[in-house]
Scaffold this motif. Structure first.
Motif, PDB file in Angstrom:
ATOM      1  N   PHE A   1       0.849  -1.191   0.000  1.00 26.35           N
ATOM      2  CA  PHE A   1       0.000   0.000   0.000  1.00 26.35           C
ATOM      3  C   PHE A   1       0.881   1.236   0.000  1.00 26.35           C
ATOM      4  CE2 PHE A   1      -2.717   3.207   2.159  1.00 26.35           C
ATOM      5  CZ  PHE A   1      -3.760   3.221   1.227  1.00 26.35           C
ATOM      6  N   ASP A   2       0.617   2.143  -0.919  1.00 28.72           N
ATOM      7  CA  ASP A   2       1.488   3.298  -1.126  1.00 28.72           C
ATOM      8  C   ASP A   2       1.188   4.415  -0.137  1.00 28.72           C
ATOM      9  OD1 ASP A   2       3.313   5.087  -2.114  1.00 28.72           O
ATOM     10  OD2 ASP A   2       2.231   5.508  -3.997  1.00 28.72           O
ATOM     11  N   ASP A   3       1.599   4.207   1.112  1.00 31.11           N
ATOM     12  CA  ASP A   3       1.524   5.226   2.150  1.00 31.11           C
ATOM     13  C   ASP A   3       2.594   4.901   3.182  1.00 31.11           C
ATOM     14  OD1 ASP A   3       0.729   6.774   4.550  1.00 31.11           O
ATOM     15  OD2 ASP A   3      -1.079   7.220   3.378  1.00 31.11           O
ATOM     16  N   TYR A   4       3.403   5.897   3.533  1.00 31.03           N
ATOM     17  CA  TYR A   4       4.510   5.665   4.455  1.00 31.03           C
ATOM     18  C   TYR A   4       4.062   5.576   5.912  1.00 31.03           C
ATOM     19  CZ  TYR A   4       4.263  10.671   5.583  1.00 31.03           C
ATOM     20  OH  TYR A   4       3.845  11.909   5.997  1.00 31.03           O
ATOM     21  N   ASN A   5       2.793   5.869   6.180  1.00 22.62           N
ATOM     22  CA  ASN A   5       2.269   5.790   7.546  1.00 22.62           C
ATOM     23  C   ASN A   5       1.738   4.385   7.829  1.00 22.62           C
ATOM     24  OD1 ASN A   5       2.201   8.814   8.416  1.00 22.62           O
ATOM     25  ND2 ASN A   5       1.245   8.790   6.380  1.00 22.62           N
ATOM     26  N   TRP A   6       2.224   3.757   8.885  1.00 21.84           N
ATOM     27  CA  TRP A   6       1.751   2.412   9.206  1.00 21.84           C
ATOM     28  C   TRP A   6       0.285   2.423   9.601  1.00 21.84           C
ATOM     29  CZ3 TRP A   6      -0.573   1.382  13.770  1.00 21.84           C
ATOM     30  CH2 TRP A   6      -0.346   2.250  14.827  1.00 21.84           C
TER      31      TRP A   6
ATOM     32  N   LYS B   1      -6.442   6.070  -1.393  1.00 17.75           N
ATOM     33  CA  LYS B   1      -5.307   5.639  -2.214  1.00 17.75           C
ATOM     34  C   LYS B   1      -3.953   5.763  -1.518  1.00 17.75           C
ATOM     35  CE  LYS B   1      -7.825   4.660  -5.811  1.00 17.75           C
ATOM     36  NZ  LYS B   1      -8.017   3.255  -6.240  1.00 17.75           N
ATOM     37  N   GLY B   2      -3.907   6.490  -0.399  1.00 19.95           N
ATOM     38  CA  GLY B   2      -2.638   6.643   0.296  1.00 19.95           C
ATOM     39  C   GLY B   2      -1.964   7.963  -0.025  1.00 19.95           C
ATOM     40  N   TRP B   3      -1.107   8.406   0.907  1.00 21.32           N
ATOM     41  CA  TRP B   3      -0.382   9.665   0.737  1.00 21.32           C
ATOM     42  C   TRP B   3       0.937   9.477  -0.014  1.00 21.32           C
ATOM     43  CZ3 TRP B   3      -3.121  13.762   1.333  1.00 21.32           C
ATOM     44  CH2 TRP B   3      -4.127  13.833   2.306  1.00 21.32           C
ATOM     45  N   GLY B   4       1.247   8.270  -0.413  1.00 24.85           N
ATOM     46  CA  GLY B   4       2.477   8.031  -1.152  1.00 24.85           C
ATOM     47  C   GLY B   4       3.689   7.878  -0.243  1.00 24.85           C
ATOM     48  N   GLY B   5       4.872   8.000  -0.856  1.00 25.67           N
ATOM     49  CA  GLY B   5       6.112   7.851  -0.112  1.00 25.67           C
ATOM     50  C   GLY B   5       6.579   6.412   0.015  1.00 25.67           C
ATOM     51  N   TRP B   6       5.791   5.474  -0.529  1.00 26.37           N
ATOM     52  CA  TRP B   6       6.077   4.044  -0.356  1.00 26.37           C
ATOM     53  C   TRP B   6       5.907   3.325  -1.699  1.00 26.37           C
ATOM     54  CZ3 TRP B   6       8.033   1.778   3.954  1.00 26.37           C
ATOM     55  CH2 TRP B   6       8.017   0.385   4.038  1.00 26.37           C
ATOM     56  N   GLY B   7       6.618   3.806  -2.698  1.00 20.13           N
ATOM     57  CA  GLY B   7       6.490   3.217  -4.022  1.00 20.13           C
ATOM     58  C   GLY B   7       7.695   2.420  -4.479  1.00 20.13           C
ATOM     59  N   ASP B   8       8.788   2.510  -3.746  1.00 18.64           N
ATOM     60  CA  ASP B   8      10.015   1.836  -4.172  1.00 18.64           C
ATOM     61  C   ASP B   8       9.897   0.326  -3.957  1.00 18.64           C
ATOM     62  OD1 ASP B   8      12.885   0.876  -4.191  1.00 18.64           O
ATOM     63  OD2 ASP B   8      13.230   3.013  -4.483  1.00 18.64           O
ATOM     64  N   ASP B   9      10.202  -0.433  -5.006  1.00 16.35           N
ATOM     65  CA  ASP B   9      10.102  -1.897  -4.926  1.00 16.35           C
ATOM     66  C   ASP B   9      11.010  -2.469  -3.837  1.00 16.35           C
ATOM     67  OD1 ASP B   9       8.267  -1.952  -6.977  1.00 16.35           O
ATOM     68  OD2 ASP B   9       9.787  -2.229  -8.547  1.00 16.35           O
ATOM     69  N   ARG B  10      12.135  -1.803  -3.565  1.00 21.19           N
ATOM     70  CA  ARG B  10      13.066  -2.308  -2.551  1.00 21.19           C
ATOM     71  C   ARG B  10      12.459  -2.228  -1.154  1.00 21.19           C
ATOM     72  NH1 ARG B  10      18.012   1.511  -3.797  1.00 21.19           N
ATOM     73  NH2 ARG B  10      16.208   2.918  -4.041  1.00 21.19           N
ATOM     74  N   ASP B  11      11.728  -1.135  -0.884  1.00 20.86           N
ATOM     75  CA  ASP B  11      11.067  -1.003   0.417  1.00 20.86           C
ATOM     76  C   ASP B  11       9.982  -2.052   0.576  1.00 20.86           C
ATOM     77  OD1 ASP B  11      12.421   1.247   1.625  1.00 20.86           O
ATOM     78  OD2 ASP B  11      11.457   2.510   0.126  1.00 20.86           O
TER      79      ASP B  11
END
Length: 439
Positions: free
Chosen positions: A317-322, A405-415
């Protein structure tokens, strides 16, 4: 005849020497045992500095070997030392040798806001029943001032764990910053850089993604990795470094946990505070069932298993907040509303001005005038929940829901892959160890 007498005399001398040698050996053995017991006692009741860790922890060697098989990031020396630190036993066991039978373990997760942490620790020291339980402090990286504050805790058993894969531990490689990483809105093809952007076209920021990584690593480690808690089926309470805890919090939580199967069998958790962090409670003579909040929440292993099964949803899920990730994708995937049970008056309060990703620098104090003035009334010092109360249920509360949809910040495949690896590491590691033992 003289030869016989001489031989007898020599025999007596040998026997005397032999007896003296045995007595000497007994003294030496007893002395060595005493020294060993002293060493064990010191190791049990103190936490060594990072430079004094035992280099011969075989379990860590196994974990390191298996980490490579799981394709976790290659650890630097500092990361390895933190992983070893996590295996140390709790401190203060000499002061509190036994935990209460039905204790609720408390997990405090922190970053780098020492002013906040001092406030939380002081509030915890006044919590009724705190000496009965284990406090686990989970650090996102290593910060000396934060470490010193925790080492000063004397009011209960306390164990520290440090996220060994925190971006803060890797200054020049993933999960930290790599020299060839894409930045902001770079075009990876044109810049020949590494990274995949989020839904808004932004590349990863290690300081931001550390929030979600730390929470997920901590949850997996507490429930499935630590020997102190991996066999614990009861509730575990989770709090942050910006949560002020009232003196009655632990006793109220014990009551909520005992009442939950009766009063709200469909509730997943118990909370110390309303889900709206700006509220202090209704003050009614009633328990409250509402959407799960992120201030002082407690759940058991059954709920953790449901969460863990949704690792893919959480990690992609593309959001950096847990917490937003949980509200918007994990909880809705359970198929029914996720309620939590709480009292009508708060037992924990969110405070402060700084977000976790901001930390605290030399010139930006996170607390006005360096202190927090929290009003604690007499009613907040004793358990104020009654077993005869009914339950008021809040339906259709506002907040993040499925479809956001999420606030983003979490799109990198490595993360995303590292996040999935955290969900697998202890389960695959335990299977690996079992196979090695049987072979």
């Amino acid at each position: 005849m003289l030869c016989i007498v001489s031989s007898m005399a020599n025999c007596r001398k040998l026997r005397l020497k032999d007896a003296a040698l045995k007595r000497l050996l007994s003294v030496v053995v007893v002395t060595l045992l005493g020294v060993l017991l002293l060493i064990v006692s010191l190791r049990t009741n103190t936490t060594p500095g990072l430079s004094e860790l035992d280099e011969d922890l075989s379990e860590i060697a196994d974990i390191q070997s298996f980490s490579e098989k799981l394709n976790l990031p290659k650890q630097n020396e500092f990361s390895i030392r933190l992983a070893k630190q996590n295996q140390m036993p709790p401190r203060n066991r000499d002061l509190y040798p036994k935990l209460a039978k039905d204790h609720i373990t408390i997990v405090l997760y922190v970053h780098n806001r020492p002013q906040y942490l001092q406030v939380v620790v002081k509030s915890l020291s006044k919590v009724v029943g705190i000496s009965e339980t284990l406090l686990i402090v989970s650090h996102d990286g290593y910060f000396e001032e934060m470490n010193k504050i925790v080492e000063g805790i004397k009011f209960c058993q306390v164990k520290q764990i440090f996220a060994p894969y925190s971006p803060h531990v890797f200054p020049d490689s993933f999960p930290g910053v790599s020299s060839n990483d894409c930045k902001e809105k770079d075009d990876a093809g044109k810049k020949h850089c590494v990274g995949s952007p989020d839904q808004y076209g932004n590349h990863r920021s290690p300081r931001i993604v550390s929030l979600k990584h730390h929470w997920w690593w901590m949850m997996n480690t507490v429930w499935d990795g630590l020997k102190e808690t991996r066999g614990h089926n009861g509730h575990i309470l989770f709090i942050e470094e910006d949560h002020f805890i009232y003196p009655n919090a632990y006793r109220n939580l014990q009551l909520l946990v005992s009442l939950k199967p009766i009063k709200c069998p469909d509730c997943y958790a118990a909370n110390l505070a309303p889900c709206d962090v700006n509220l202090r409670g209704e003050g009614w003579d009633s328990l409250i069932a509402e959407r799960m909040g992120n201030v002082g929440y407690a759940f058991n292993r059954t709920v953790w298993r449901k969460i863990h099964k949704k690792a893919k949803e959480f990690c992609f899920f593309d959001d950096y907040n847990w917490d937003i990730t949980m509200w918007a994708t994990v909880y809705p995937s359970f198929g029914s509303p996720v309620y939590t049970l709480r009292g009508p008056r708060t037992s924990a309060v969110h405070f402060g001005k700084c977000g976790l990703h901001q930390g605290q620098g030399q010139t930006n104090a996170c607390i006005d005038n360096g202190s927090v003035n929290m009003q604690v009334d007499d009613i907040d010092k004793v358990a104020n929940i009654r077993s005869e109360w009914g339950v008021h249920v809040y339906d259709n509360q506002p907040g993040y829901k499925a479809g956001f949809k999420g606030w983003g910040g979490w799109g990198d495949d490595r993360d995303r892959q590292l996040c999935l690896n955290f969900a697998q590491m202890y389960h695959l590691h335990n299977t690996y160890l079992s196979a090695v033992t049987m072979s």
